[in-house]
Design a protein around this motif. Structure first.
Motif, PDB file in Angstrom:
ATOM      1  N   ALA A 126      -4.599  10.063  -4.927  1.00  0.00           N
ATOM      2  CA  ALA A 126      -5.491   9.110  -4.255  1.00  0.00           C
ATOM      3  C   ALA A 126      -6.864   9.131  -4.920  1.00  0.00           C
ATOM      4  O   ALA A 126      -7.440  10.188  -5.162  1.00  0.00           O
ATOM      5  CB  ALA A 126      -5.607   9.464  -2.779  1.00  0.00           C
TER       6      ALA A 126
ATOM      7  N   LYS B 168       0.865  -1.172   0.000  1.00  0.00           N
ATOM      8  CA  LYS B 168       0.000   0.000   0.000  1.00  0.00           C
ATOM      9  C   LYS B 168       0.907   1.229   0.000  1.00  0.00           C
ATOM     10  O   LYS B 168       1.610   1.480   0.977  1.00  0.00           O
ATOM     11  CB  LYS B 168      -0.893   0.016   1.235  1.00  0.00           C
ATOM     12  CG  LYS B 168      -1.882  -1.138   1.341  1.00  0.00           C
ATOM     13  CD  LYS B 168      -3.056  -0.949   0.412  1.00  0.00           C
ATOM     14  CE  LYS B 168      -4.120  -2.005   0.642  1.00  0.00           C
ATOM     15  NZ  LYS B 168      -5.245  -1.880  -0.334  1.00  0.00           N
ATOM     16  N   ARG B 169       0.927   1.999  -1.097  1.00  0.00           N
ATOM     17  CA  ARG B 169       1.826   3.152  -1.151  1.00  0.00           C
ATOM     18  C   ARG B 169       1.464   4.189  -0.091  1.00  0.00           C
ATOM     19  O   ARG B 169       2.331   4.896   0.429  1.00  0.00           O
ATOM     20  CB  ARG B 169       1.826   3.765  -2.548  1.00  0.00           C
ATOM     21  CG  ARG B 169       0.512   4.314  -3.040  1.00  0.00           C
ATOM     22  CD  ARG B 169       0.595   4.722  -4.512  1.00  0.00           C
ATOM     23  NE  ARG B 169      -0.652   5.293  -5.002  1.00  0.00           N
ATOM     24  CZ  ARG B 169      -0.943   6.597  -4.997  1.00  0.00           C
ATOM     25  NH1 ARG B 169      -0.043   7.467  -4.536  1.00  0.00           N
ATOM     26  NH2 ARG B 169      -2.090   7.042  -5.448  1.00  0.00           N
ATOM     27  N   SER B 170       0.180   4.267   0.260  1.00  0.00           N
ATOM     28  CA  SER B 170      -0.245   5.217   1.289  1.00  0.00           C
ATOM     29  C   SER B 170       0.365   4.890   2.644  1.00  0.00           C
ATOM     30  O   SER B 170       0.543   5.785   3.489  1.00  0.00           O
ATOM     31  CB  SER B 170      -1.770   5.239   1.393  1.00  0.00           C
ATOM     32  OG  SER B 170      -2.269   3.949   1.733  1.00  0.00           O
TER      33      SER B 170
ATOM     34  N   THR C  27       0.726   9.559  -1.182  1.00  0.00           N
ATOM     35  CA  THR C  27      -0.728   9.639  -1.343  1.00  0.00           C
ATOM     36  C   THR C  27      -1.161  10.451  -2.562  1.00  0.00           C
ATOM     37  O   THR C  27      -2.361  10.641  -2.778  1.00  0.00           O
ATOM     38  CB  THR C  27      -1.355  10.253  -0.084  1.00  0.00           C
ATOM     39  OG1 THR C  27      -0.770  11.555   0.150  1.00  0.00           O
ATOM     40  CG2 THR C  27      -1.109   9.366   1.140  1.00  0.00           C
TER      41      THR C  27
ATOM     42  N   ASN D 161      -4.098   3.724  -8.283  1.00  0.00           N
ATOM     43  CA  ASN D 161      -4.273   2.614  -7.337  1.00  0.00           C
ATOM     44  C   ASN D 161      -3.331   2.737  -6.144  1.00  0.00           C
ATOM     45  O   ASN D 161      -2.153   3.067  -6.302  1.00  0.00           O
ATOM     46  CB  ASN D 161      -4.028   1.274  -8.033  1.00  0.00           C
ATOM     47  CG  ASN D 161      -5.173   0.875  -8.946  1.00  0.00           C
ATOM     48  OD1 ASN D 161      -6.308   1.320  -8.763  1.00  0.00           O
ATOM     49  ND2 ASN D 161      -4.890   0.044  -9.933  1.00  0.00           N
ATOM     50  N   ASP D 162      -3.862   2.443  -4.982  1.00  0.00           N
ATOM     51  CA  ASP D 162      -3.036   2.433  -3.776  1.00  0.00           C
ATOM     52  C   ASP D 162      -2.145   1.202  -3.756  1.00  0.00           C
ATOM     53  O   ASP D 162      -1.027   1.233  -3.242  1.00  0.00           O
ATOM     54  CB  ASP D 162      -3.931   2.470  -2.530  1.00  0.00           C
ATOM     55  CG  ASP D 162      -3.160   2.781  -1.259  1.00  0.00           C
ATOM     56  OD1 ASP D 162      -2.088   3.416  -1.353  1.00  0.00           O
ATOM     57  OD2 ASP D 162      -3.626   2.399  -0.177  1.00  0.00           O
ATOM     58  N   ASP D 163      -2.629   0.109  -4.338  1.00  0.00           N
ATOM     59  CA  ASP D 163      -1.870  -1.141  -4.367  1.00  0.00           C
ATOM     60  C   ASP D 163      -0.773  -1.088  -5.426  1.00  0.00           C
ATOM     61  O   ASP D 163      -1.018  -0.692  -6.572  1.00  0.00           O
ATOM     62  CB  ASP D 163      -2.782  -2.320  -4.664  1.00  0.00           C
ATOM     63  CG  ASP D 163      -3.692  -2.663  -3.501  1.00  0.00           C
ATOM     64  OD1 ASP D 163      -3.488  -2.105  -2.404  1.00  0.00           O
ATOM     65  OD2 ASP D 163      -4.606  -3.485  -3.689  1.00  0.00           O
TER      66      ASP D 163
END
Length: 200
Positions: free
Chosen positions: A169, A159-161, A166, A173-175
Protein backbone atom coordinates in the motif's frame (compact mmCIF):
# COMPACT_ATOMS: atom_id res chain seq x y z
CA UNK A 1 -44.45 13.10 -44.05
CA UNK A 2 -42.10 14.26 -41.30
CA UNK A 3 -44.27 12.52 -38.71
CA UNK A 4 -44.08 9.28 -40.68
CA UNK A 5 -40.30 9.53 -40.84
CA UNK A 6 -40.12 10.14 -37.10
CA UNK A 7 -42.33 7.13 -36.41
CA UNK A 8 -40.24 4.97 -38.73
CA UNK A 9 -37.01 6.09 -37.03
CA UNK A 10 -38.48 5.44 -33.57
CA UNK A 11 -39.65 1.97 -34.60
CA UNK A 12 -36.22 1.17 -36.06
CA UNK A 13 -34.39 2.24 -32.89
CA UNK A 14 -36.82 0.27 -30.70
CA UNK A 15 -36.35 -2.88 -32.76
CA UNK A 16 -32.56 -2.45 -32.69
CA UNK A 17 -32.44 -2.10 -28.90
CA UNK A 18 -34.71 -5.12 -28.51
CA UNK A 19 -32.49 -7.17 -30.81
CA UNK A 20 -29.27 -6.53 -28.86
CA UNK A 21 -30.81 -7.33 -25.48
CA UNK A 22 -33.25 -10.18 -26.10
CA UNK A 23 -32.30 -13.80 -26.79
CA UNK A 24 -33.35 -15.24 -30.15
CA UNK A 25 -36.52 -17.40 -30.00
CA UNK A 26 -34.59 -20.59 -30.76
CA UNK A 27 -31.84 -19.87 -28.21
CA UNK A 28 -30.66 -22.86 -26.20
CA UNK A 29 -31.66 -22.99 -22.56
CA UNK A 30 -28.11 -23.97 -21.58
CA UNK A 31 -25.18 -21.82 -22.68
CA UNK A 32 -21.55 -21.98 -21.64
CA UNK A 33 -18.54 -19.73 -21.87
CA UNK A 34 -16.43 -20.28 -24.98
CA UNK A 35 -12.90 -20.14 -23.57
CA UNK A 36 -11.31 -19.92 -27.02
CA UNK A 37 -13.09 -16.62 -27.72
CA UNK A 38 -13.17 -15.14 -24.22
CA UNK A 39 -10.54 -13.11 -22.41
CA UNK A 40 -10.27 -11.46 -19.00
CA UNK A 41 -7.32 -9.13 -18.48
CA UNK A 42 -6.10 -6.89 -15.66
CA UNK A 43 -3.59 -4.05 -15.51
CA UNK A 44 -1.68 -3.03 -12.38
CA UNK A 45 1.19 -0.63 -11.68
CA UNK A 46 3.46 0.80 -9.00
CA UNK A 47 2.83 4.34 -7.87
CA UNK A 48 6.40 5.58 -8.41
CA UNK A 49 7.08 3.95 -11.77
CA UNK A 50 5.32 4.82 -15.00
CA UNK A 51 5.20 1.17 -16.07
CA UNK A 52 2.07 -0.98 -16.05
CA UNK A 53 1.92 -4.77 -16.08
CA UNK A 54 -0.75 -6.82 -17.81
CA UNK A 55 -2.10 -10.15 -16.61
CA UNK A 56 -4.57 -12.73 -17.92
CA UNK A 57 -6.12 -16.05 -16.91
CA UNK A 58 -5.64 -19.13 -19.09
CA UNK A 59 -8.45 -21.15 -17.52
CA UNK A 60 -11.99 -19.99 -16.93
CA UNK A 61 -15.48 -21.43 -17.07
CA UNK A 62 -18.94 -19.95 -17.13
CA UNK A 63 -22.60 -20.24 -18.00
CA UNK A 64 -25.40 -17.99 -19.15
CA UNK A 65 -29.08 -18.75 -18.63
CA UNK A 66 -31.19 -16.95 -21.28
CA UNK A 67 -34.35 -17.56 -19.27
CA UNK A 68 -33.15 -15.83 -16.08
CA UNK A 69 -30.46 -13.62 -17.60
CA UNK A 70 -27.87 -14.84 -15.10
CA UNK A 71 -24.21 -14.84 -16.11
CA UNK A 72 -21.80 -16.85 -13.94
CA UNK A 73 -18.01 -16.93 -14.44
CA UNK A 74 -15.31 -18.77 -12.51
CA UNK A 75 -11.60 -18.00 -12.87
CA UNK A 76 -8.81 -20.46 -12.11
CA UNK A 77 -6.48 -18.17 -10.17
CA UNK A 78 -3.62 -20.64 -10.52
CA UNK A 79 -3.74 -20.11 -14.30
CA UNK A 80 -2.79 -16.45 -13.84
CA UNK A 81 0.09 -15.14 -15.95
CA UNK A 82 1.61 -11.70 -16.54
CA UNK A 83 4.21 -10.08 -18.78
CA UNK A 84 6.82 -10.65 -16.04
CA UNK A 85 7.54 -14.14 -14.68
CA UNK A 86 8.77 -12.86 -11.30
CA UNK A 87 5.65 -10.74 -10.89
CA UNK A 88 3.45 -13.73 -11.79
CA UNK A 89 4.94 -15.76 -8.96
CA UNK A 90 4.58 -12.88 -6.51
CA UNK A 91 0.93 -12.28 -7.41
CA UNK A 92 0.18 -15.95 -6.70
CA UNK A 93 1.77 -15.73 -3.24
CA UNK A 94 0.04 -14.90 0.07
CA UNK A 95 1.09 -11.25 -0.43
CA UNK A 96 -1.54 -10.93 -3.15
CA UNK A 97 -4.04 -13.50 -4.48
CA UNK A 98 -2.81 -16.39 -2.28
CA UNK A 99 -3.93 -18.89 -4.92
CA UNK A 100 -3.31 -21.97 -2.78
CA UNK A 101 -5.81 -20.74 -0.21
CA UNK A 102 -8.15 -19.11 -2.72
CA UNK A 103 -7.80 -21.12 -5.96
CA UNK A 104 -10.79 -19.55 -7.71
CA UNK A 105 -12.53 -16.22 -8.15
CA UNK A 106 -16.12 -15.94 -9.32
CA UNK A 107 -18.66 -13.46 -10.61
CA UNK A 108 -22.42 -14.10 -10.57
CA UNK A 109 -24.78 -11.53 -12.02
CA UNK A 110 -27.94 -10.58 -10.17
CA UNK A 111 -29.32 -8.12 -12.72
CA UNK A 112 -28.71 -6.96 -16.28
CA UNK A 113 -30.13 -3.52 -16.96
CA UNK A 114 -30.59 -2.06 -20.43
CA UNK A 115 -29.05 1.33 -19.74
CA UNK A 116 -27.17 3.21 -22.42
CA UNK A 117 -24.16 5.21 -21.30
CA UNK A 118 -21.20 6.60 -23.20
CA UNK A 119 -20.25 3.76 -25.54
CA UNK A 120 -22.10 1.01 -23.63
CA UNK A 121 -25.55 -0.59 -23.89
CA UNK A 122 -26.15 -2.24 -20.50
CA UNK A 123 -25.19 -2.29 -16.83
CA UNK A 124 -24.19 -5.66 -15.43
CA UNK A 125 -24.86 -5.94 -11.69
CA UNK A 126 -23.49 -8.84 -9.70
CA UNK A 127 -21.22 -10.17 -6.98
CA UNK A 128 -17.49 -10.68 -7.43
CA UNK A 129 -15.85 -13.05 -4.95
CA UNK A 130 -12.07 -12.93 -4.80
CA UNK A 131 -9.51 -13.58 -2.06
CA UNK A 132 -12.37 -14.73 0.19
CA UNK A 133 -14.22 -11.41 -0.06
CA UNK A 134 -17.44 -10.67 -1.97
CA UNK A 135 -18.19 -7.22 -3.38
CA UNK A 136 -21.16 -6.06 -5.44
CA UNK A 137 -20.30 -4.41 -8.74
CA UNK A 138 -22.28 -2.41 -11.30
CA UNK A 139 -20.37 -2.59 -14.59
CA UNK A 140 -21.23 -0.61 -17.75
CA UNK A 141 -20.80 -2.99 -20.66
CA UNK A 142 -21.85 -3.94 -24.16
CA UNK A 143 -24.10 -6.97 -24.55
CA UNK A 144 -25.32 -8.23 -27.88
CA UNK A 145 -26.56 -11.35 -29.61
CA UNK A 146 -25.10 -12.67 -32.86
CA UNK A 147 -27.21 -15.60 -33.91
CA UNK A 148 -27.30 -17.87 -30.84
CA UNK A 149 -24.07 -16.46 -29.39
CA UNK A 150 -24.01 -13.85 -26.62
CA UNK A 151 -21.07 -11.48 -26.23
CA UNK A 152 -20.48 -9.36 -23.12
CA UNK A 153 -17.58 -6.91 -22.96
CA UNK A 154 -16.58 -4.03 -20.75
CA UNK A 155 -14.15 -2.52 -18.27
CA UNK A 156 -14.25 -1.88 -14.55
CA UNK A 157 -11.78 -0.45 -12.03
CA UNK A 158 -11.41 -2.49 -8.83
CA UNK A 159 -9.95 -1.46 -5.49
CA UNK A 160 -7.70 -4.39 -4.48
CA UNK A 161 -7.88 -3.25 -0.85
CA UNK A 162 -11.65 -3.87 -0.96
CA UNK A 163 -10.79 -7.56 -1.35
CA UNK A 164 -8.27 -7.59 1.49
CA UNK A 165 -5.21 -7.33 -0.79
CA UNK A 166 -3.17 -4.55 0.81
CA UNK A 167 0.47 -5.56 0.27
CA UNK A 168 2.59 -2.63 -0.89
CA UNK A 169 0.00 0.00 0.00
CA UNK A 170 1.36 3.37 -1.03
CA UNK A 171 3.88 1.81 -3.39
CA UNK A 172 1.52 -0.21 -5.58
CA UNK A 173 -1.66 1.36 -6.97
CA UNK A 174 -4.84 0.34 -5.22
CA UNK A 175 -6.74 0.64 -8.51
CA UNK A 176 -6.64 -2.35 -10.83
CA UNK A 177 -8.21 -2.08 -14.29
CA UNK A 178 -10.13 -5.18 -15.37
CA UNK A 179 -11.32 -5.66 -18.94
CA UNK A 180 -13.38 -8.58 -20.19
CA UNK A 181 -14.67 -10.05 -23.42
CA UNK A 182 -16.88 -13.03 -22.66
CA UNK A 183 -18.55 -15.13 -25.34
CA UNK A 184 -21.25 -17.67 -24.44
CA UNK A 185 -22.54 -20.22 -26.95
CA UNK A 186 -25.11 -23.04 -26.79
CA UNK A 187 -23.93 -25.98 -24.70
CA UNK A 188 -24.18 -28.77 -27.29
CA UNK A 189 -23.53 -31.49 -24.72
CA UNK A 190 -26.35 -30.31 -22.44
CA UNK A 191 -28.72 -30.03 -25.42
CA UNK A 192 -27.90 -33.59 -26.43
CA UNK A 193 -28.56 -34.87 -22.91
CA UNK A 194 -31.83 -32.93 -22.71
CA UNK A 195 -32.92 -34.15 -26.15
CA UNK A 196 -32.15 -37.73 -25.22
CA UNK A 197 -34.18 -37.46 -22.03
CA UNK A 198 -37.20 -35.97 -23.83
CA UNK A 199 -37.21 -38.76 -26.40
CA UNK A 200 -37.51 -41.49 -23.78
Amino acid sequence: MNNRLRLFALAFVTLFLFAISSPPPACAQHMKLDKSQSKIQFVCAKTDVNVAHTGTFANMAGTFNPQTGQLAITLDMQSLSTDDAKLTGHLMSPDFFDVRKFPTASFVSTQIRKEQRSGTTHVLVGNLTMHGVTQQLAIPCNIFWQGKTLTTSGQVTLKRSAFGITYGAGQINDDVSLTFHVVCAPDVQMQTVGSGSSNR
